[in-house]
Design an enzyme around this catalytic site. Structure first.
Site, PDB file in Angstrom:
ATOM      1  N   THR A   1       0.864  -1.186   0.000  1.00  0.00           N
ATOM      2  CA  THR A   1       0.000   0.000   0.000  1.00  0.00           C
ATOM      3  C   THR A   1       0.902   1.238   0.000  1.00  0.00           C
ATOM      4  OG1 THR A   1      -0.240  -0.255   2.410  1.00  0.00           O
ATOM      5  CG2 THR A   1      -2.026  -1.081   1.018  1.00  0.00           C
TER       6      THR A   1
ATOM      7  N   LYS B   1       4.131  -6.978   3.701  1.00  0.00           N
ATOM      8  CA  LYS B   1       3.813  -5.585   3.464  1.00  0.00           C
ATOM      9  C   LYS B   1       3.500  -4.945   4.807  1.00  0.00           C
ATOM     10  CE  LYS B   1       0.395  -3.544   3.307  1.00  0.00           C
ATOM     11  NZ  LYS B   1      -0.368  -2.652   4.247  1.00  0.00           N
TER      12      LYS B   1
ATOM     13  N   THR C   1      -1.241  -3.008  10.696  1.00  0.00           N
ATOM     14  CA  THR C   1      -1.503  -3.130   9.267  1.00  0.00           C
ATOM     15  C   THR C   1      -0.302  -3.763   8.594  1.00  0.00           C
ATOM     16  OG1 THR C   1      -2.918  -1.225   9.279  1.00  0.00           O
ATOM     17  CG2 THR C   1      -2.163  -1.947   7.161  1.00  0.00           C
TER      18      THR C   1
ATOM     19  N   GLU D   1       5.998   4.610   7.378  1.00  0.00           N
ATOM     20  CA  GLU D   1       5.602   5.776   6.580  1.00  0.00           C
ATOM     21  C   GLU D   1       6.412   7.004   6.987  1.00  0.00           C
ATOM     22  OE1 GLU D   1       1.002   4.513   5.580  1.00  0.00           O
ATOM     23  OE2 GLU D   1       1.415   5.799   7.310  1.00  0.00           O
TER      24      GLU D   1
ATOM     25  N   ASN E   1      -0.300  10.581   5.884  1.00  0.00           N
ATOM     26  CA  ASN E   1      -1.550  10.178   6.509  1.00  0.00           C
ATOM     27  C   ASN E   1      -2.612  11.266   6.512  1.00  0.00           C
ATOM     28  OD1 ASN E   1      -1.417   7.317   7.735  1.00  0.00           O
ATOM     29  ND2 ASN E   1       0.616   8.186   8.050  1.00  0.00           N
TER      30      ASN E   1
ATOM     31  N   THR F   1      -6.936  10.625  -0.327  1.00  0.00           N
ATOM     32  CA  THR F   1      -6.963  11.447  -1.547  1.00  0.00           C
ATOM     33  C   THR F   1      -5.699  11.286  -2.371  1.00  0.00           C
ATOM     34  OG1 THR F   1      -6.083  13.305  -0.270  1.00  0.00           O
ATOM     35  CG2 THR F   1      -8.493  13.159  -0.520  1.00  0.00           C
TER      36      THR F   1
END
Length: 412
Positions: free
Chosen positions: A162, A188, A199, A285, A407, A412
């Protein structure tokens, strides 16, 4: 002597330069872009030539996504899985009866395409929560499984991602009963990562022959010291799972506790899980650094785990590391609120080779030397508790401005 013995076992595990989930005999994998995501590959699969003994560990989040329920049902039949289908982009979580029906349909379509039993098929999804799967797109993608160009392991590793910035694959080999046994894995995970499964998805394969109950127990034990010892941002998700598939193609005698090579196989599986866990933490991230916290001398192993996770989970510690600020006060604060039994007058802390606290008191250190160390891309924080023999290691990353940007605009 125990550490020496463990090192001798670890030395028998060979890390492969180019290892993947298809490294073990009898496994294939691939991926395709079916249109869930704008451009990236978003549907992947793994298939074993024969049904494989399978064990799984799943998220602790109460809102467990539909694919996890379907996968657990499949495994419960015979502890066997032969095929796995995974999509990215949509999590199929919090989607009610329709979501569950879609997960079952995804399983049925994949089983037909890969010519396996539905009860031997696992399903996984990752992505946005609360959206239904675009089943027409997924059905089209599944129809592409048998096209040779799509069956490359790198395509599988890419299709499950992702917000990850890189594929995560590994392979090791060990010797069992004089046979070469391979263990491979892919994962992942980048955000919403926290101890107790967040996640993240991890799929591990091996051509070892192993007893089902032994594999399940072993996976749970190893997960507690690997995947459950990482954090990125403290959030725990709805879709996470680790699966291990063992198809027995190596030809060894069945593995279980008491087998002469049990410890070697266990070490190989541990290494695969630890390396994948560290890669997930490294790829957090917006992360710029992998952070490792080693706790020694706690009253118990459980206490050491809690303390190391408390430090690695602290946003103040993570931001200090991002800014290369040797603010040891944030570390000692996180130790203090871990809820574990400790004596503050015995705690010592070092940033790499630089002592900053000894026996609960600050140590004069070179700030520039500490800053230079914290600017490196791998940081280790050492904590000595002085209370017992408990030890544990946790992994995480720094917390950057980029994490907020990613985040703030995830949808979007």
């Amino acid at each position: 002597m125990a550490e020496q013995s463990k090192q001798l076992v670890r030395d028998k595990v060979i890390m492969l330069a180019d290892g993947h989930v298809t490294t073990p005999a009898g496994f294939s994998a691939g991926g395709v872009h079916c249109g869930i995501r704008k451009r990236k590959l978003d549907l992947g699969w793994v298939r074993s030539e024969i049904p494989a003994t399978t064990a799984g560990v799943y998220t602790t989040n109460t809102f467990q996504a539909a694919p996890l329920k379907v996968t657990q049902e499949s495994i419960s039949k015979e502890n066997k899985i032969q095929a796995l289908i995974v999509n990215s982009g949509v999590a199929n979580a919090c989607t009610g009866e329709q979501g569950l029906a879609d997960a079952y349909q995804m399983r049925r379509l994949a089983a037909q395409a890969m010519d396996v039993s539905e009860d031997h098929t696992a399903v996984a999804s990752t992505g946005l929560i609360g959206e239904l799967l675009p089943m027409e797109k997924i059905e089209w993608g599944i129809q592409q499984i048998n096209q040779a160009d799509n069956n490359e392991v790198s395509r599988f590793e890419s299709a499950i991602l992702t917000t990850d910035t890189r594929e995560k694959g590994i392979g090791v080999q060990v010797e069992v009963d004089g046979k070469t046994v391979s263990i491979g894995g892919a994962a992942k995970g980048s955000g919403m990562i926290h101890p107790n499964m967040a996640t993240m998805l991890s799929f591990i394969t091996t051509d070892a022959e192993i007893e089902a109950g032994a594999l399940s127990t072993l996976l749970k034990d190893i997960t507690n010291t690997s995947f459950n010892m990482i954090t990125v941002d403290g959030d725990t998700s709805t879709n996470d799972m680790v699966l291990v598939m063992a198809n027995g193609q190596a030809g060894n005698n069945q593995l279980k506790p008491g087998h002469p090579d049990w410890d070697v196989f266990k070490e190989g599986l541990t290494m695969v899980c630890e390396e994948l866990a560290k890669e997930i933490a490294r790829d957090g991230e917006g992360a710029t650094k992998l952070v490792e916290v080693q706790v020694n001398g706690a009253v118990s192993e459980e206490a050491a785990r809690a303390i190391s996770k408390s430090v690695i989970s602290s946003n103040l510690v993570k931001t200090a590391i991002h800014g290369a600020d040797a603010n040891w006060g944030r570390i000692i604060t996180a130790i203090g609120y871990s809820g574990q039994q400790l004596n503050p007058d015995k705690v010592s802390i070092a940033l790499g080779s630089i002592p900053v606290v000894e026996s609960g008191m600050p140590v004069v250190f070179d700030e520039e030397q500490a800053k230079d160390y914290l600017l490196e891309d791998s940081i280790t924080i050492y904590v000595e508790m002085g209370d017992g023999d408990g030890k544990a290691t946790a992994w995480g990353c720094d917390l950057s401005y980029e994490y907020v940007r990613i985040n703030a605009s995830y949808r979007t």
